[in-house]
Write a protein that holds these residues in place. Structure first.
Motif, PDB file in Angstrom:
ATOM      1  N   GLN A   4      51.768  39.294  36.669  1.00  0.00           N
ATOM      2  CA  GLN A   4      51.497  40.143  37.738  1.00  0.00           C
ATOM      3  C   GLN A   4      49.849  39.841  38.177  1.00  0.00           C
ATOM      4  OE1 GLN A   4      51.860  44.349  36.925  1.00  0.00           O
ATOM      5  NE2 GLN A   4      51.525  44.907  38.781  1.00  0.00           N
ATOM      6  N   GLN A   5      49.699  40.118  39.492  1.00  0.00           N
ATOM      7  CA  GLN A   5      48.503  40.179  39.985  1.00  0.00           C
ATOM      8  C   GLN A   5      47.913  41.473  40.683  1.00  0.00           C
ATOM      9  OE1 GLN A   5      47.285  36.488  42.194  1.00  0.00           O
ATOM     10  NE2 GLN A   5      46.192  37.760  43.466  1.00  0.00           N
ATOM     11  N   ASP A   7      44.642  43.017  42.728  1.00  0.00           N
ATOM     12  CA  ASP A   7      43.494  42.931  43.430  1.00  0.00           C
ATOM     13  C   ASP A   7      42.750  44.387  43.607  1.00  0.00           C
ATOM     14  OD1 ASP A   7      41.317  42.610  45.322  1.00  0.00           O
ATOM     15  OD2 ASP A   7      42.512  41.405  46.736  1.00  0.00           O
ATOM     16  N   THR A  34      46.787  38.837  35.952  1.00  0.00           N
ATOM     17  CA  THR A  34      45.545  38.191  36.996  1.00  0.00           C
ATOM     18  C   THR A  34      44.959  39.202  37.811  1.00  0.00           C
ATOM     19  OG1 THR A  34      47.055  36.137  36.775  1.00  0.00           O
ATOM     20  CG2 THR A  34      45.288  36.390  38.283  1.00  0.00           C
ATOM     21  N   ILE A  71      38.379  35.548  39.351  1.00  0.00           N
ATOM     22  CA  ILE A  71      39.835  35.762  39.152  1.00  0.00           C
ATOM     23  C   ILE A  71      39.832  35.490  37.445  1.00  0.00           C
ATOM     24  CG2 ILE A  71      42.082  34.525  39.105  1.00  0.00           C
ATOM     25  CD1 ILE A  71      40.910  35.425  41.865  1.00  0.00           C
ATOM     26  N   THR A  73      42.227  36.111  34.019  1.00  0.00           N
ATOM     27  CA  THR A  73      43.702  36.032  33.718  1.00  0.00           C
ATOM     28  C   THR A  73      43.697  36.523  31.915  1.00  0.00           C
ATOM     29  OG1 THR A  73      44.203  34.099  34.904  1.00  0.00           O
ATOM     30  CG2 THR A  73      45.569  34.549  33.169  1.00  0.00           C
TER      31      THR A  73
END
Length: 77
Positions: A4-5, A7, A34, A71, A73
């Motif tokens: 999953q990401q 922001d 992420t 970014i 991870t």
């Protein structure tokens, strides 16, 4: 590695870590979360390493891709 990401740049700082921990908990083993952030998440890394047994600290990566964009991870064992 699926996952999953998130922001985080528009999320108020006090709400970020709870959201991250909830999203990480929802991952399956072998997946990764992420994060897109406005600063290097070093405090988060240390908190995850100390408190979350399933966090794969050796597989953690972070890259600066802009002046205010990082970014990270966070893999799950």
């Amino acid at each position: 590695m699926a996952g999953q990401q998130l922001d985080l740049r528009e999320i108020p700082p006090p709400k970020r870590h709870p959201k991250i921990f909830d999203a990480f908990e929802d991952l399956e083993s072998g997946e990764a979360l992420t994060l897109v952030n406005d600063h290097e998440p070093a405090p988060l890394y240390h908190q995850m390493a100390a408190e979350v047994e399933s966090f794969d600290a050796e597989g953690y990566t972070v890259d600066r891709v802009g002046p205010d964009e990082f970014i990270a991870t966070l893999p799950k064992r």
